[in-house]
Scaffold this active site. Structure first.
Site, PDB file in Angstrom:
ATOM      1  CD  GLU A 133      -2.962   1.945  -3.506  1.00  0.00           C
ATOM      2  OE1 GLU A 133      -3.883   3.006  -3.380  1.00  0.00           O
ATOM      3  OE2 GLU A 133      -2.897   1.033  -2.930  1.00  0.00           O
ATOM      4  CG  HIS A 134      -0.129   6.378  -0.736  1.00  0.00           C
ATOM      5  ND1 HIS A 134      -1.042   7.403  -0.198  1.00  0.00           N
ATOM      6  CD2 HIS A 134      -1.078   5.054  -0.298  1.00  0.00           C
ATOM      7  CE1 HIS A 134      -2.134   7.230   0.359  1.00  0.00           C
ATOM      8  NE2 HIS A 134      -2.104   5.612   0.232  1.00  0.00           N
ATOM      9  CG  HIS A 141      -1.848   1.080   1.248  1.00  0.00           C
ATOM     10  ND1 HIS A 141      -1.556   2.228   2.128  1.00  0.00           N
ATOM     11  CD2 HIS A 141      -3.009   1.581   0.515  1.00  0.00           C
ATOM     12  CE1 HIS A 141      -2.625   3.327   1.958  1.00  0.00           C
ATOM     13  NE2 HIS A 141      -3.406   2.772   1.281  1.00  0.00           N
ATOM     14  CD  GLU A 197       2.297   9.958  -0.433  1.00  0.00           C
ATOM     15  OE1 GLU A 197       1.319   9.562  -0.172  1.00  0.00           O
ATOM     16  OE2 GLU A 197       2.208  11.362  -0.767  1.00  0.00           O
ATOM     17  CD  GLU A 229      -5.344   5.748   2.791  1.00  0.00           C
ATOM     18  OE1 GLU A 229      -6.043   4.807   2.158  1.00  0.00           O
ATOM     19  OE2 GLU A 229      -4.321   5.964   2.281  1.00  0.00           O
TER      20      GLU A 229
END
Length: 549
Positions: free
Chosen positions: A161-162, A158, A231, A238
């Protein structure tokens, strides 16, 4: 409208075949009308529509309305039903579902998927959809997700992905964003427990540019230290938003963590907070070198892809920098299911959020389609919707029999297969004092699948599944996702004809067998968050099947 009518007709197994031949029998010629074949449409004679009675006349009236050109109508006057005006019905229909011959004719004519394997192990699949002449959906499917991570690097997939969209060796972050915006397309990515997907939706003339961008972010990502630090805080924010605002993902994470204890399948997609704070560039590069290899990827394109070989040449050129394979890639961890209960009590919350799940079969098991039927039979509902008391689902009727006092705020049945096992159950949001009643009703409905299933129920669900499949086939992005998942899981594309055949093969006995195999008298996993003071004891609820039958 004609396409929708065709889709519903194709979904029906016993629908009468139509034809472009329009036959108008002479008035009073009953024998001639009875001798017509079933592939001909009989336009009724001058009998007024208002006087027609019975289902046969209703069907004839429907055909007459479709056959007559609407421009010839005048207000207050009946149309001349003996004169056919307009094109034949088959010629009037458009799109992939334009044939009325039989239940299988349209899906049999569905384009075949072309798959090519490169020398480095990369697989490329295209499916040209002739009715789509404007757009293309391109996806890169990687056989790696949170399940393939370790406890130390959980959250890396994940995290990558960012970082994928934060700059490459050829493009800065600003250039990447501007280029995607200039294309007028959509570029995104998502991570699941078993797969990571990067995809783009663009116009057909921008196919080459989309392939170049996807290859650049996968093969030449910078992984800048400053971007990693930025991030890191974004992912933590998030995580806080996801777990505080949408309880569904939180519940499913707790469910997996407990029913797959000490297994890789139980790890969360976002990863624990401690891992997010300490993951370094070295950890991310190690993950890329391990799993972002050519033999672990599939590139899929659907839509307007008339030349498969040309697309293969583009992908081969752009993805030539991929490492062919990694001989030291660790084997997939074997996961096992454990019956358990998990409750996180917060008395200040208004509702209880819960998920009940049973261990089921993997993707390639014979019970996959019967479980899809049972998921549809349980259904899903929200109290905002009207008419719950008239639903075909017994659980929906029970929960919303009294619209002023529903048992659950909302609920949905889920069926989540993986490569070696699966989960089947129900997620719900409800009042704490309705917790026990909802669980008992859910368990009672699941028991019915093993004893009290009728052919009428099965036929009804069969039509719903076919309609859902047909609607998905009209979306290039959904077709792309189906192809990518099927190639990673099955090693091939499952043609819609095969899928329809498997849906038609499910009968009452198949559903009863699957229910006894997976649901009845089996250990379950239950996770709940909220005011859980009505949480049932495992041993009591575990034996509830004895009280149902």
């Amino acid at each position: 409208q004609t396409q929708t009518q065709s889709m519903w007709k194709i979904a029906g197994q016993k629908s009468r075949p139509l034809s472009s031949r329009i036959v108008v029998p002479k008035s009073g010629s009953a024998a001639a009308a009875s001798s017509l074949s079933s592939s001909q449409i009989v336009v009724p004679s001058t009998t007024p529509l208002s006087l027609a009675a019975g289902p046969q006349h209703q069907q004839q009236r429907q055909f007459a309305h479709r056959a007559i050109n609407s421009n010839k109508w005048e207000s207050g006057n009946l149309p001349d039903l003996e004169t056919f005006v307009g094109k034949p019905l088959v010629a009037q229909q458009h799109g992939p579902l334009d044939c009325d011959i039989s239940d299988y004719e349209d899906v049999v004519r569905w384009p075949n998927c072309k798959i090519t394997g490169l020398e480095n192990g990369l697989r490329i699949a295209t499916e040209n959809l002739p009715w789509n002449s404007n757009t293309v959906s391109i996806g890169v499917f990687i056989d790696a997700g949170s399940r393939y991570e370790t406890e130390e690097n959980n959250g890396s997939a994940h995290f990558l992905e960012h970082l994928a969209f934060k700059g490459t060796g050829k493009r800065t972050r600003e250039q990447l964003e501007m280029e995607v915006e200039d294309l007028g397309g959509h570029l995104n990515a998502y991570t699941s427990r078993e797969q990571t997907v990067y995809y783009a939706q663009v116009l057909r003339e921008n196919t080459n540019e989309a392939v170049d961008i996807l290859s650049d972010i996968l093969c030449n990502s910078l992984l800048d230290e400053q971007a990693i630090e930025r991030e890191r805080s974004v992912i933590l924010q998030e995580m806080e938003n996801v777990y505080s605002e949408t309880k569904e993902e939180l519940i499913f994470d707790h469910l997996h963590e407990n029913c797959f204890q000490d297994c890789a399948l139980g790890r969360t997609i976002l990863g624990p907070v401690d891992n997010i704070k300490r993951i370094t560039r070295k950890d991310l590069l190690e993950y890329i070198n391990t799993y972002y290899t050519a033999d672990n990827m599939v590139v899929v394109a659907t839509g307007c892809i008339p030349d498969h070989d040309a697309f293969v040449a583009q992908v081969a050129e752009k993805f030539s920098g991929l490492k062919p394979s990694n001989q030291r890639k660790p084997a997939k961890d074997v996961s096992y299911f454990r019956g358990c209960e998990y409750d996180e009590r917060w008395d200040d919350m208004e509702y209880v959020y819960m998920a009940l799940a049973y261990e089921t079969c993997p993707w390639n098991d014979a019970d996959t389609y019967p479980l899809m039927f049972m998921q549809q039979m349980l259904g899903q509902w929200d109290k905002k919707f009207a008419g719950g008391q008239y639903s075909t689902s017994g659980l929906v009727r029970y929960c919303y029999a009294d619209a002023s006092r529903p048992v659950a705020e909302n609920f949905m049945a889920f069926n989540t297969p993986y490569t070696d096992m699966g989960l089947f159950g129900v997620y719900a949001c409800l009042h704490p004092y309705d917790f026990k009643f909802f669980l008992e009703a859910t368990r009672r409905e699941m028991n019915r699948f093993g004893y009290d299933v009728t052919e009428a129920q099965v036929d009804d669900v069969r039509e719903k599944l076919k309609t859902t499949m047909l609607l998905a086939m009209g979306n290039t992005s959904q077709v792309m996702e189906m192809i990518g998942r099927e190639i990673l899981v099955h090693g091939r594309r499952i043609h819609p004809t095969e899928a329809f055949t498997r849906v038609n093969d499910v009968d009452v006995n198949a559903i009863k067998y699957a229910a006894h195999r997976h649901l009845i008298d089996k250990d379950y996993a239950l996770a709940a968050v909220g005011p859980t003071h009505e949480f049932p004891y495992y041993t009591i609820f575990r034996r509830y099947h004895d009280k149902c039958w």
